[in-house]
Every structure is written in structure tokens, then in C-alpha cells.
Design an enzyme around this catalytic site. Structure first.
Site, PDB file in Angstrom:
ATOM      1  N   GLU A 141     -11.433   0.462  -3.072  1.00 48.55           N
ATOM      2  CA  GLU A 141     -10.562   0.927  -1.812  1.00 48.55           C
ATOM      3  C   GLU A 141      -9.333   1.843  -2.166  1.00 48.55           C
ATOM      4  OE1 GLU A 141      -9.361  -2.800   0.263  1.00 48.55           O
ATOM      5  OE2 GLU A 141      -8.861  -3.735  -1.657  1.00 48.55           O
ATOM      6  N   ASP A 155       0.895  -1.385   0.058  1.00 44.65           N
ATOM      7  CA  ASP A 155      -0.036  -0.054  -0.047  1.00 44.65           C
ATOM      8  C   ASP A 155       0.780   1.313  -0.026  1.00 44.65           C
ATOM      9  OD1 ASP A 155      -2.125  -2.061   0.444  1.00 44.65           O
ATOM     10  OD2 ASP A 155      -2.004  -1.462   2.644  1.00 44.65           O
TER      11      ASP A 155
END
Length: 556
Positions: A187, A14
Site C-alpha cells: 500500500e 502517512d
């Protein structure tokens, strides 16, 4: 200058990539591992140096008891108004239908801290980011969670304005700006303003082999005003199972001083057992989700494209840059702290410093006197709970960053009960781990070395009554693990020179993202190797570690 992917090897998912002046910074997820939010800096996009984690004291982050793969999800790093801003999620309970999360905002004048006491924002969803508009307004951009079982849980991307005085969300300003497409599981949003347009980058498809990154844009920030890129996704490896990088998606965008654009993404490099198909299973990712970098160009319609196609490239070009930082710190070409795959890493720690090196991690809480002490050539761990314990565990570990490596340590440990153990561990989470350890055999009335493994919560001790006896005059015991891609073993020595192998060969797939899942979570971290001490008798028997050595080997 050529750069090999991944740029951050081992568990670095991420990535939130930014540029400040001529320097680059990446923040990445840490989940239950401490310090919270892994940070790196670079002067050239090739050589990356870890800096102290952002959340490294209990007043900033306390994760006692959080489940594996909960904790810190998808932090967002930004820079505005002369300071670094950090938004992050703390997930306390990750399972459906609820995800009990809290989103926080903190800031610092320096990437190395100190970071301000976090401001609680909301619990609307996870993966928040902070967008600084050019009119001075600030917005929270986040995945939106819907617990209602008759709805899709991933309920689009919500934008909420923040109060510039309190940095709290302004009531009645939240709106959904994009719901994504039929891929689902939208997301990891990041919002940018480029040439007068707003561009929204989002992950979708779930963080497995169907993972991808999609792009949408709008002239405004109005509700549902964003339109998707006609040929989404921007990047994916769903249809390239033989490519060296997999799972790409969930990342962020930045540009260089000379105007080139780059997208940092999570990725994986799965391996296969010799007898397995390359297609099914897609592989086993013991190194976890890593960070790749891909160059971006813009087409004539103003949409971003990955150079080389949407699968990305293993080797990319970045601008030539002098490898030095603005404060005058130089990074030599032979620097071992570069986390790219272009050179073999070697970490040797004699524990002379009274502060743990940036490569070390603990679980859920910081290293403190309750766990042990470090310095003057010793790491001392006080025995606490077992390797299944999510509240009190004395474990210090570092990431696996290569398929093949040796790691060893030297231990002084004198238990007088089988309830006290200390040794060398390969660890994925509280459900999946193994270790070679010293304990006490009350029948033989001596110390012994054994090997144990936990496989989805089911424990197995291998040597049992045949555990290796430790001579009474052996003050120190050396333990070593030899990891060779799909399997690994443990060795022992009583003099540090003559080694013997413990008769257990373990399958490395038990320490992978693909094997570890239990329920709807628990597969986000990758494997670690390190030292641990257990003593549930309550006497906190200390284990003394003289050094730790991690040395990567050529996979060939």
C-alpha cells in the site's frame, strides 16, 4: 544541523513530503478528524509550522457518520505546473470484504488554499498518489483492493493515466506495475523518476510492528515491469523492538537544494507499563503514529539506503539553512510551533479569535454555528450527541504530543438535567474515551462533577452518587487532566488556585493504537485532549469555555 525524531510529534501518519524551491511541505492523514489533511511547512526540515488544513469546508469534505479510523487516508501532496496538487481517499466503510472508498483530486496555487472543488477519480483502492512524468503525462498510482474472499485483498499497485484536460482516469490505461513480495499488504505507493529510472516506494507488512517500506524500480511504466530492491525492505523496525522508533514505513522521498536525500515515514514511540516485558507486548502508542525523517544515500547499483541502517536513527543531520520562508516570514529558534521533540510545547488559547487555531480539531464536520461559536474570549459549545455519536458531536480537541502533560480549562455550565453534560475529555475514538464533566443530580438538586470512561463501547461512570457537588455560588469550574505516560487523572477547582483530585486513576493504554482496534479497523489516530458538550434532552444547553491550556512536562 541536528534534528531529533520524530519531526512531527503526535498523530501525524502517512507523511507526503515535498520540496518547492527552498521550502518543504508535509501532508498527513487525518481520518475522521477535521479539517481533512493536516499540512505543515518548513524552511529547514527541523522547524515545522502547521498551516490551515486543506479540506476545511463541508463542500470539500463531509464525513458525517463515517466510522472511526475511516475518513481521510494517506493523502499525497505534489507540486507541478505552478500549483500544489492533492490526491486523497475518503473511506466511508472500512471493513472487509469491501472497502467503500472514493479517491479525489484537488489543487491550489497556494499551500494555504483555497483548494479547488475535488474531482472524483475512482474507488479502485486507497492510498493514491499523483505522478507527474517529465513528458507532461500524469498518472494515478494506487493500492488496489480485491474484495473477492478467495483472493488476497491487497492486489498490487495499479498505475492509471489521467486525462490532462479533465484529470479523469483514461479508460483502458490501468495496469498493475508491481505486486510486491511475500510480505504482503502492499500500500501507500509513491512513484519518482530519478536519473532516468522509475522508483516505486511502497509500504507493506501492515501498519503495526511488522510495518516496513520496500522499493522497486523499472526503466519503463509497463505492466509488471518493476523489480524489487534485492535487500528490501528499505526501512523497518520489525527486528529492533528496543529501538526508540517503531513501525517505520509508509512514507515519501525528497531532496534538498544541495542534493541530499531524505525519506519521511510514519513511526511510533510506544511505552510500557513498569511490569511489562519490553518485547511482548511491543508497547502502547498513545501518541499515535508520528512522522520521522531519515537521510537516504544511494549505493553503487543505484538503490536507496537509510543512513545508519534500516532501523533508522533517532537524531539525523540536515543541511544548515536560514530558518525563514520565501515570503520573508522568519521562524525564531525558540519557536513553540516546532513539532519536533526537542522542546516542550505549550499552547494557551483565550479564544479571542473568531476562528479556531490550527491546532484544534473537530470530528467529521467543521466547526460551525450548529456546534457553537468562538471569539471575544469564549468558546461556546452547544450540547448535542454523546461522545459515542458519529453524526452530531460538539467536541473541540488537540493531539496528545507528549507522554506527560497537563491540560486544563475553565467552564461555565448550568444544566438542569442529567441528560446535559460538559467537560474535559481524553479521547481516542467513539469506542475509547474518558472525561471529567459537569452534569445535574436530580436527587440532590445540584450540579455535580463526575468521571466516565468508555472502554470498547462499554461505559462506566465512576463517582455516581458520590459525585462532587458544585457550590451554588460557583459560577465557573476549572477542570484539569494530568497525563503521566501510562496513566492519567482528573482534577477540579472552584477558584483556579486550589485543586483537588477526583479519585479515579485511568490506564492510558485504552487510548492507544494497540488497544483500540475493533473489527478490521479503528486504530489509526492516537489520543486527543479537549472540550465537549452533550445534551440529548434536545435543549442544546450551552457550555462556555473561558480558556484552554496545554503544557508539556519533562518525562523524567
Amino acid at each position: 544541523m541536528r534534528v531529533e525524531n520524530p519531526i512531527l510529534a503526535g498523530f501525524h501518519p502517512d507523511p507526503s513530503l515535498i520540496r518547492v524551491g527552498n521550502e518543504y511541505y508535509i501532508a498527513s492523514s487525518t481520518f475522521e478528524w477535521y479539517p481533512g489533511v493536516r499540512l505543515h511547512r518548513s524552511a529547514d526540515l527541523k522547524h515545522w509550522i502547521p498551516v490551515p488544513g486543506a479540506l476545511r469546508t463541508r463542500d470539500l469534505l463531509d464525513m458525517r457518520g463515517v466510522p472511526s479510523s475511516a475518513g481521510i487516508w494517506a493523502p499525497d501532496l505534489s507540486y507541478a505546473d505552478g500549483r500544489f496538487w492533492l490526491v486523497f481517499t475518503v473511506v466511508r466503510q472500512p471493513n472487509n470484504p469491501f472497502k467503500d472508498v472514493t479517491n479525489y483530486l484537488t489543487w491550489s496555487d497556494s499551500i494555504e488554499g483555497p483548494w479547488a472543488s475535488p474531482i472524483r477519480l475512482n474507488g479502485v483502492g486507497f492510498d493514491p498518489s499523483l505522478f507527474h512524468d517529465d513528458d507532461g503525462r500524469k498518472y494515478l498510482v494506487q493500492q488496489t483492493w480485491d474484495h473477492r474472499e478467495w483472493h488476497h485483498a491487497f492486489n498490487g499497485i495499479t498505475l492509471t493515466e489521467l486525462d490532462n484536460a479533465t484529470f479523469k482516469p483514461k479508460k483502458n490505461t490501468a495496469r498493475t506495475i508491481w505486486r510486491g513480495d511475500d510480505t504482503g499488504y502492499i500500500e501507500g505507493p509513491h512513484l519518482y523518476k530519478i536519473n532516468g529510472r522509475y522508483y516505486l516506494f511502497v509500504a507493506q507488512g501492515g501498519t503495526g510492528y511488522s510495518h516496513q517500506e520496500a522499493v522497486a524500480r523499472s526503466e519503463t511504466l509497463s505492466e509488471l515491469s518493476f523489480e524489487g530492491m534485492p535487500d528490501n525492505p528499505l526501512i523497518t523496525n520489525i527486528d529492533t523492538p528496543r529501538f526508540g522508533l517503531q513501525k517505520q514505513g509508509h512514507g515519501s522521498l525528497t531532496n534538498t537544494p544541495d542534493g541530499r536525500w531524505y525519506y519521511a515515514s510514519l513511526c511510533a514511540r510506544p511505552w510500557h507499563h513498569p511490569e511489562e516485558s519490553r518485547i511482548d507486548p511491543r508497547g502502547w502508542s498513545s501518541l499515535g503514529r508520528e512522522t520521522s525523517l531519515q537521510e537516504i544515500i544511494w549505493d553503487e547499483d543505484g538503490w536507496p539506503k537509510v543512513v545508519g541502517g534500516r532501523a533508522g536513527r533517532l537524531v539525523i543531520d540536515v543541511p544548515d539553512a536560514h530558518c525563514a520562508f520565501s515570503d520573508g516570514t522568519a521562524v525564531p529558534e525558540e519557536c513553540d510551533c516546532s513539532l519536533s521533540t526537542s522542546r516542550l510545547r505549550h499552547q494557551h488559547d483565550d479564544f479571542e479569535s473568531e476562528v479556531l487555531d490550527n491546532e484544534w480539531n473537530t470530528l467529521r464536520v467543521p466547526f460551525d454555528e450548529g456546534m457553537g461559536q468562538v471569539g471575544s474570549g469564549r468558546l461556546i459549545l452547544r450540547g448535542q450527541g454523546s461522545l459515542r455519536d458519529t453524526f452530531e458531536l460538539s467536541l473541540v480537541a488537540r493531539r496528545w504530543q507528549a507522554y506527560c502533560f497537563n491540560a486544563q480549562t475553565k467552564i461555565k455550565f448550568v444544566p438542569d438535567t442529567y441528560q446535559a453534560m460538559a467537560g474535559l475529555t481524553n479521547y481516542y475514538n467513539d469506542q475509547c474515551w474518558s472525561w471529567a464533566y459537569i452534569t445535574y443530580d436530580e436527587k440532590r438538586k445540584c450540579r455535580v462533577i463526575d468521571v466516565a470512561q468508555c472502554d470498547h463501547g462499554v461505559s462506566r461512570t465512576f463517582l455516581r452518587d458520590q459525585a462532587v457537588e458544585i457550590p451554588d455560588d460557583a459560577e465557573w469550574v476549572w477542570l484539569r487532566t494530568r497525563v503521566r505516560c501510562h496513566c492519567y487523572e482528573y482534577d477540579y477547582s472552584f477558584d483556579g488556585a486550589s485543586w483537588k483530585t477526583l479519585p479515579v486513576t485511568l490506564d492510558a493504554k485504552l487510548l492507544t493504537d494497540e488497544y483500540a482496534p475493533t473489527g478490521s479497523c479503528g486504530f489509526f489516530t492516537g489520543a486527543f485532549v479537549g472540550m465537549a458538550a452533550v445534551d440529548y434532552s434536545g435543549y442544546e444547553e450551552p457550555a462556555v469555555f473561558d480558556h484552554f491550556d496545554y503544557r508539556e512536562l519533562d518525562a523524567d
